[in-house]
Write a protein that holds these residues in place. Sequence first.
Motif, PDB file in Angstrom:
ATOM      1  N   LEU A  13       0.834  -1.202   0.000  1.00 54.88           N
ATOM      2  CA  LEU A  13       0.000   0.000   0.000  1.00 54.88           C
ATOM      3  C   LEU A  13       0.867   1.251   0.000  1.00 54.88           C
ATOM      4  N   PRO A  14       0.598   2.193  -0.901  1.00 59.09           N
ATOM      5  CA  PRO A  14       1.324   3.459  -0.885  1.00 59.09           C
ATOM      6  C   PRO A  14       0.740   4.371   0.190  1.00 59.09           C
ATOM      7  N   GLY A  15       1.286   5.543   0.294  1.00 60.86           N
ATOM      8  CA  GLY A  15       0.727   6.524   1.212  1.00 60.86           C
ATOM      9  C   GLY A  15      -0.343   7.347   0.528  1.00 60.86           C
ATOM     10  N   PHE A  16      -0.352   8.639   0.813  1.00 58.97           N
ATOM     11  CA  PHE A  16      -1.364   9.557   0.279  1.00 58.97           C
ATOM     12  C   PHE A  16      -1.022   9.869  -1.175  1.00 58.97           C
ATOM     13  N   SER A  17      -1.309   8.917  -2.019  1.00 61.30           N
ATOM     14  CA  SER A  17      -0.923   8.996  -3.431  1.00 61.30           C
ATOM     15  C   SER A  17      -2.142   8.736  -4.311  1.00 61.30           C
ATOM     16  N   PRO A  18      -2.166   9.268  -5.535  1.00 63.74           N
ATOM     17  CA  PRO A  18      -3.308   9.034  -6.427  1.00 63.74           C
ATOM     18  C   PRO A  18      -3.345   7.636  -7.016  1.00 63.74           C
ATOM     19  N   ASP A  19      -2.234   6.909  -6.888  1.00 62.40           N
ATOM     20  CA  ASP A  19      -2.157   5.558  -7.445  1.00 62.40           C
ATOM     21  C   ASP A  19      -1.128   4.762  -6.644  1.00 62.40           C
ATOM     22  N   TYR A  20      -0.889   3.518  -7.074  1.00 65.19           N
ATOM     23  CA  TYR A  20       0.076   2.706  -6.329  1.00 65.19           C
ATOM     24  C   TYR A  20       1.463   2.717  -6.980  1.00 65.19           C
ATOM     25  N   GLY A  21       1.730   3.726  -7.779  1.00 67.83           N
ATOM     26  CA  GLY A  21       3.045   3.867  -8.406  1.00 67.83           C
ATOM     27  C   GLY A  21       4.218   3.801  -7.438  1.00 67.83           C
ATOM     28  N   PRO A  22       4.116   4.424  -6.246  1.00 71.66           N
ATOM     29  CA  PRO A  22       5.264   4.401  -5.322  1.00 71.66           C
ATOM     30  C   PRO A  22       5.678   3.009  -4.858  1.00 71.66           C
ATOM     31  N   VAL A  23       4.772   2.026  -4.899  1.00 73.25           N
ATOM     32  CA  VAL A  23       5.148   0.687  -4.426  1.00 73.25           C
ATOM     33  C   VAL A  23       5.383  -0.299  -5.572  1.00 73.25           C
ATOM     34  N   LEU A  24       5.264   0.157  -6.802  1.00 73.95           N
ATOM     35  CA  LEU A  24       5.484  -0.742  -7.938  1.00 73.95           C
ATOM     36  C   LEU A  24       6.911  -1.289  -8.003  1.00 73.95           C
ATOM     37  N   GLY A 148      -7.763  14.887   2.011  1.00 64.73           N
ATOM     38  CA  GLY A 148      -6.785  15.304   3.010  1.00 64.73           C
ATOM     39  C   GLY A 148      -7.349  15.540   4.403  1.00 64.73           C
ATOM     40  N   PRO A 149      -8.379  16.364   4.550  1.00 65.29           N
ATOM     41  CA  PRO A 149      -8.906  16.630   5.898  1.00 65.29           C
ATOM     42  C   PRO A 149      -9.358  15.373   6.631  1.00 65.29           C
ATOM     43  N   ALA A 150     -10.047  14.477   5.930  1.00 61.35           N
ATOM     44  CA  ALA A 150     -10.522  13.240   6.561  1.00 61.35           C
ATOM     45  C   ALA A 150      -9.349  12.360   6.980  1.00 61.35           C
ATOM     46  N   VAL A 151      -8.317  12.294   6.133  1.00 57.38           N
ATOM     47  CA  VAL A 151      -7.143  11.474   6.434  1.00 57.38           C
ATOM     48  C   VAL A 151      -6.382  12.022   7.640  1.00 57.38           C
ATOM     49  N   ILE A 152      -6.188  13.334   7.670  1.00 53.87           N
ATOM     50  CA  ILE A 152      -5.471  13.956   8.791  1.00 53.87           C
ATOM     51  C   ILE A 152      -6.221  13.736  10.100  1.00 53.87           C
ATOM     52  N   GLN A 153      -7.538  13.908  10.058  1.00 57.69           N
ATOM     53  CA  GLN A 153      -8.336  13.688  11.261  1.00 57.69           C
ATOM     54  C   GLN A 153      -8.199  12.249  11.750  1.00 57.69           C
ATOM     55  N   TYR A 154      -8.213  11.314  10.815  1.00 56.54           N
ATOM     56  CA  TYR A 154      -8.056   9.906  11.182  1.00 56.54           C
ATOM     57  C   TYR A 154      -6.687   9.645  11.808  1.00 56.54           C
TER      58      TYR A 154
END
Length: 228
Positions: A13-24, A148-154
Motif C-alpha cells: 500500500l502506498p501513502g497519500f498517493s493518487p495511485d500505487y506507483g510508489p510501491v510498484l 486530506g482533511p478526513a485522512v489527517i483527522q483519522y
Amino acid sequence: MPSSREKICFILLPGFSPDYGPVLPLKQALERRGYAAIACNFFGNAIIDDFQKLTVQQCQKSISGIINHAALKYDRIIGVGVSLGGALLLEHAKTKNNLHGIVSIGTPFKLKYRRLMRVGEFLMPVIYPIWKHFERLKRLRLLPIGAGPAVIQYLESEFLQKLENVQIPILFLHSKKDLVTDYRALPEFSEKILSERKEIFLSENGNHVIDHDPEFIFDRLARFFDLL
C-alpha cells in the motif's frame, strides 16, 4: 524454517498517493524473487470521482477485503505500507488476525508541518474545484487533496487508539530525513503495540519513502521475517 515463496503474498500500500506507483518497484522486486505481491491504492481498487466524498472507513473496508481475499489463497500474508498505507495495515491488525506481519515505512504517528496543512485546509474550498478538474487527468498524478482533511483527522485520532490490539510482528522503517512524518514519535507509540516481535530501523539516508529503494526494503524485511 522460512515458508516456501509460493505460499507467501505481500500486500503493498502506498501513502497519500493518487495511485500505487510508489510501491510498484517493490512489487517488481518481490515478484522477481518468486513472491506474490498485490499492490493497490490506499483506497483499495475503487474508482473515486470525488475524493472529498471518500471516507477513511471506506478505505479500511476496501483494504480489509483485499487482505481477506488473499488470505483464502496464501498461507502467509505480509503487509508493506508507506505512511498512510502502513497506518491502514495497522488498523486492520487491530481487529483481524490474518496478517502475519507488517512493514510500516514512514509511519504517521506524528505529522510534520501541521500549520502548513491547516492553511491548505483553509484554502480547500477555493482550490479544490479547480484541482478536481485536473485530477481527472491521471497522467498528472495529482495528490488526492480532497481526502486530506478526513485522512489527517483519522491519523491524529482513531489511528492512535487501540494500538495495544496489534499483536503481530511489526518492522518499522523510517528515514531521519523524512519531511512528512516524525521518526522521533516511533518509540512512544510503538511501545503501545503488544507484539512480541517488533523492530525499529532508522535510516540516515532517504526520504519519506526511503528513496523508493526496493532492494533496501526487501533486505530489511527479509531479515526480519526470516526469508533469506
